[in-house]
Design an enzyme around this catalytic site. Structure first.
Site, PDB file in Angstrom:
ATOM      1  N   ALA A  89       0.893  -1.133  -0.185  1.00  0.00           N
ATOM      2  CA  ALA A  89      -0.032   0.123  -0.091  1.00  0.00           C
ATOM      3  C   ALA A  89       1.012   1.016   0.122  1.00  0.00           C
ATOM      4  O   ALA A  89       2.008   1.206   0.328  1.00  0.00           O
ATOM      5  CB  ALA A  89      -1.022  -0.044   1.274  1.00  0.00           C
TER       6      ALA A  89
ATOM      7  N   GLY B  89       0.662  -4.869   0.968  1.00  0.00           N
ATOM      8  CA  GLY B  89      -0.823  -4.852   0.283  1.00  0.00           C
ATOM      9  C   GLY B  89      -0.659  -5.621  -1.066  1.00  0.00           C
ATOM     10  O   GLY B  89      -1.400  -6.179  -1.741  1.00  0.00           O
TER      11      GLY B  89
ATOM     12  N   GLU C  57      -0.797  -9.257  -0.384  1.00  0.00           N
ATOM     13  CA  GLU C  57      -2.269  -9.434  -0.305  1.00  0.00           C
ATOM     14  C   GLU C  57      -3.313  -9.347  -1.350  1.00  0.00           C
ATOM     15  O   GLU C  57      -4.040 -10.123  -1.388  1.00  0.00           O
ATOM     16  CB  GLU C  57      -2.559  -8.322   0.889  1.00  0.00           C
ATOM     17  CG  GLU C  57      -2.106  -8.550   2.234  1.00  0.00           C
ATOM     18  CD  GLU C  57      -2.422  -7.523   3.071  1.00  0.00           C
ATOM     19  OE1 GLU C  57      -1.842  -6.454   2.943  1.00  0.00           O
ATOM     20  OE2 GLU C  57      -2.984  -7.860   4.196  1.00  0.00           O
TER      21      GLU C  57
ATOM     22  N   GLU D 297       4.906  -5.330   6.729  1.00  0.00           N
ATOM     23  CA  GLU D 297       4.345  -4.539   7.674  1.00  0.00           C
ATOM     24  C   GLU D 297       4.934  -4.306   9.018  1.00  0.00           C
ATOM     25  O   GLU D 297       4.920  -3.133   9.540  1.00  0.00           O
ATOM     26  CB  GLU D 297       2.776  -4.619   7.773  1.00  0.00           C
ATOM     27  CG  GLU D 297       2.134  -4.478   6.503  1.00  0.00           C
ATOM     28  CD  GLU D 297       1.948  -5.760   5.541  1.00  0.00           C
ATOM     29  OE1 GLU D 297       3.033  -6.704   5.739  1.00  0.00           O
ATOM     30  OE2 GLU D 297       1.269  -5.741   4.501  1.00  0.00           O
TER      31      GLU D 297
HETATM   32  N1  CO8 Z   1       4.700   3.035  -0.713  1.00  0.00           N
HETATM   33  C1  CO8 Z   1       5.109   4.073  -1.310  1.00  0.00           C
HETATM   34  N2  CO8 Z   1       6.384   4.381  -1.787  1.00  0.00           N
HETATM   35  C2  CO8 Z   1       7.042   3.200  -1.852  1.00  0.00           C
HETATM   36  C3  CO8 Z   1       6.546   2.233  -1.536  1.00  0.00           C
HETATM   37  C4  CO8 Z   1       5.557   1.884  -0.864  1.00  0.00           C
HETATM   38  N3  CO8 Z   1       4.869   0.898  -0.355  1.00  0.00           N
HETATM   39  N4  CO8 Z   1       7.612   0.916  -1.853  1.00  0.00           N
HETATM   40  C5  CO8 Z   1       8.499   1.800  -2.501  1.00  0.00           C
HETATM   41  N5  CO8 Z   1       8.176   3.214  -2.461  1.00  0.00           N
HETATM   42  C6  CO8 Z   1       8.926   4.064  -3.324  1.00  0.00           C
HETATM   43  C7  CO8 Z   1      10.091   4.565  -2.513  1.00  0.00           C
HETATM   44  O1  CO8 Z   1       9.894   5.442  -1.525  1.00  0.00           O
HETATM   45  C8  CO8 Z   1      11.002   5.320  -3.483  1.00  0.00           C
HETATM   46  O2  CO8 Z   1      10.643   6.344  -3.817  1.00  0.00           O
HETATM   47  P1  CO8 Z   1      11.548   7.719  -4.143  1.00  0.00           P
HETATM   48  O3  CO8 Z   1      12.387   7.348  -5.186  1.00  0.00           O
HETATM   49  O4  CO8 Z   1      10.741   9.033  -4.290  1.00  0.00           O
HETATM   50  O5  CO8 Z   1      12.470   7.366  -2.806  1.00  0.00           O
HETATM   51  C9  CO8 Z   1      10.737   4.138  -4.725  1.00  0.00           C
HETATM   52  O6  CO8 Z   1       9.615   3.576  -4.402  1.00  0.00           O
HETATM   53  C10 CO8 Z   1      11.563   3.205  -5.213  1.00  0.00           C
HETATM   54  O7  CO8 Z   1      11.918   2.500  -3.896  1.00  0.00           O
HETATM   55  P2  CO8 Z   1      13.269   2.324  -3.119  1.00  0.00           P
HETATM   56  O8  CO8 Z   1      14.188   3.251  -3.463  1.00  0.00           O
HETATM   57  O9  CO8 Z   1      13.157   1.899  -1.724  1.00  0.00           O
HETATM   58  O10 CO8 Z   1      13.909   0.869  -3.950  1.00  0.00           O
HETATM   59  P3  CO8 Z   1      14.854  -0.287  -3.403  1.00  0.00           P
HETATM   60  O11 CO8 Z   1      15.181  -1.099  -4.566  1.00  0.00           O
HETATM   61  O12 CO8 Z   1      15.917   0.470  -2.802  1.00  0.00           O
HETATM   62  O13 CO8 Z   1      13.971  -0.931  -2.208  1.00  0.00           O
HETATM   63  C11 CO8 Z   1      11.943  -2.254  -1.496  1.00  0.00           C
HETATM   64  C12 CO8 Z   1      12.846  -1.919  -2.603  1.00  0.00           C
HETATM   65  C13 CO8 Z   1      12.623  -3.137  -0.658  1.00  0.00           C
HETATM   66  C14 CO8 Z   1      10.356  -2.649  -1.918  1.00  0.00           C
HETATM   67  C15 CO8 Z   1      11.579  -0.853  -0.684  1.00  0.00           C
HETATM   68  O14 CO8 Z   1      10.989   0.054  -1.389  1.00  0.00           O
HETATM   69  C16 CO8 Z   1      10.510  -1.033   0.443  1.00  0.00           C
HETATM   70  O15 CO8 Z   1      10.817  -1.557   1.484  1.00  0.00           O
HETATM   71  N6  CO8 Z   1       9.324  -0.725   0.344  1.00  0.00           N
HETATM   72  C17 CO8 Z   1       8.243  -0.674   1.281  1.00  0.00           C
HETATM   73  C18 CO8 Z   1       7.858  -2.082   1.422  1.00  0.00           C
HETATM   74  C19 CO8 Z   1       6.527  -2.211   2.637  1.00  0.00           C
HETATM   75  O16 CO8 Z   1       6.849  -2.008   3.585  1.00  0.00           O
HETATM   76  N7  CO8 Z   1       5.299  -2.582   2.098  1.00  0.00           N
HETATM   77  C20 CO8 Z   1       4.436  -2.563   2.989  1.00  0.00           C
HETATM   78  C21 CO8 Z   1       3.620  -1.167   3.300  1.00  0.00           C
HETATM   79  S1  CO8 Z   1       2.179  -1.550   4.266  1.00  0.00           S
HETATM   80  C22 CO8 Z   1       1.095  -2.065   3.640  1.00  0.00           C
HETATM   81  O17 CO8 Z   1       0.994  -2.549   2.466  1.00  0.00           O
HETATM   82  C23 CO8 Z   1      -0.429  -2.518   4.290  1.00  0.00           C
HETATM   83  C24 CO8 Z   1      -1.491  -2.978   3.530  1.00  0.00           C
HETATM   84  C25 CO8 Z   1      -2.641  -2.807   4.292  1.00  0.00           C
HETATM   85  C26 CO8 Z   1      -3.730  -2.408   3.114  1.00  0.00           C
HETATM   86  C27 CO8 Z   1      -4.158  -0.807   3.496  1.00  0.00           C
HETATM   87  C28 CO8 Z   1      -5.180  -0.122   2.437  1.00  0.00           C
HETATM   88  C29 CO8 Z   1      -5.747   1.132   2.990  1.00  0.00           C
END
Ligand code: CO8
Length: 260
Positions: free
Chosen positions: A68, A111, A114, A134
């Protein structure tokens, strides 16, 4: 089919397959509210379209979806997030009647994972990574992860994945039964299409009722599920496809299904 213009996804068709591609490359297809609204509209359009029999949901080679959109969620409070009722959109994905195959490469996290598990079958590229990270950002899965992952991989594996937040590889996911097939990255989409085409040849009415009955296995007692399955089984005996399918078998010829 009515053509809608989308900003966060792409849609296309190939034979009787409808393809939805998540398309927010700069944020690894983070599932913003706008993206989810568009996704649900596209899925519902394909669900209504008589020319479409199976739907494929995919992302890019680098990411199916990294979760998400954390930016959108970071300032929410319990009350504000509850009042927005974002899961109403997610529930509509669950209500799609046609089979959805997730074709997954790269990150399928939070998400994203999911959403994949809300689909009906999963074809992964060798580079796919599945996880529920998460816990690493102080929350827990909210879009069904604790329920769907546990039902698929069992309590102990689900505990490890959700409590450590560590990702698993496509091959690990395959060994756990989370993924149907694993293919090299240049072939995973073709593999998903081949699976879709195989299912598209079947009677659409039987496919729909089979999907509905299989999903029942997950949301009630076994007895309720068996009764539901039986009802749908009986109901199919009023279709032309059942007559045609059984006759074709007995006459040793290929069946032609019309969905009636
Ligand atoms: N949300 C927003 N932006 C994101 C997300 C995300 N989930 N994942 C990546 N991005 C963005 C980064 O901020 C980055 O943006 P910018 O270039 O502006 O800094 C860009 O995408 C590229 O990402 P990275 O530079 O971090 O790329 P890496 O290759 O270094 O890392 C990863 C890739 C490991 C995937 C890393 O981006 C990461 O850890 N992302 C977050 C993963 C995460 O925690 N996901 C769970 C989120 S919570 C959730 O999903 C709850 C669901 C419940 C449903 C809710 C409905 C309302």
């Amino acid at each position: 089919m009515m053509t809608l213009t989308y900003r966060n996804i792409l849609t296309s068709t190939e034979d009787q397959i409808g393809i939805v591609t998540l398309n927010r490359p700069t944020v690894l297809n983070a599932l913003s509210h706008d993206l989810m609204d568009e996704l649900v509209k596209a899925l519902e359009e394909f669900d209504k379209d008589e020319n479409i029999r199976v739907i494929i949901l995919t992302g890019s080679e680098r990411a199916f979806a990294a979760g998400a959109d954390i930016k959108e969620m970071s300032d929410e409070t319990t009350i504000s997030i509850m009042n927005k009722d974002r899961f109403a959109t997610w529930d509509r994905v669950r209500n799609i009647k046609k089979p959805i195959i997730a074709a997954v490469s790269g990150f399928a996290l939070g998400g994203g994972c999911e959403l994949v598990m809300t689909c009906d079958m999963i074809v992964a590229s060798e580079t796919a990574q599945f996880g529920q990270p998460e816990i690493n950002i102080g929350v827990i899965p909210g879009a069904g992860g604790t329920q769907r992952l546990t039902r698929v991989v069992g309590k102990h594996k689900a505990m490890e994945i959700i409590l450590t937040g560590r990702s698993i590889t496509a091959n690990e996911a395959h060994a756990m039964g989370l993924v149907n097939r694993v293919a090299p990255v240049e072939l995973y989409l073709d593999e998903a299409k081949a699976l879709a085409k195989e299912i598209a040849k079947k009677s659409p009415v039987a496919v729909k009722l089979a999907k509905e009955a299989i999903l029942k296995a997950f949301d009630g007692s076994l007895v309720e599920g068996l009764e539901f399955e039986r009802k749908n089984f009986y109901m199919l005996f009023s279709s032309e496809d059942q007559k045609e399918g059984m006759r074709a078998f007995l006459e040793k010829r290929q069946a032609t299904f019309t969905g009636r």
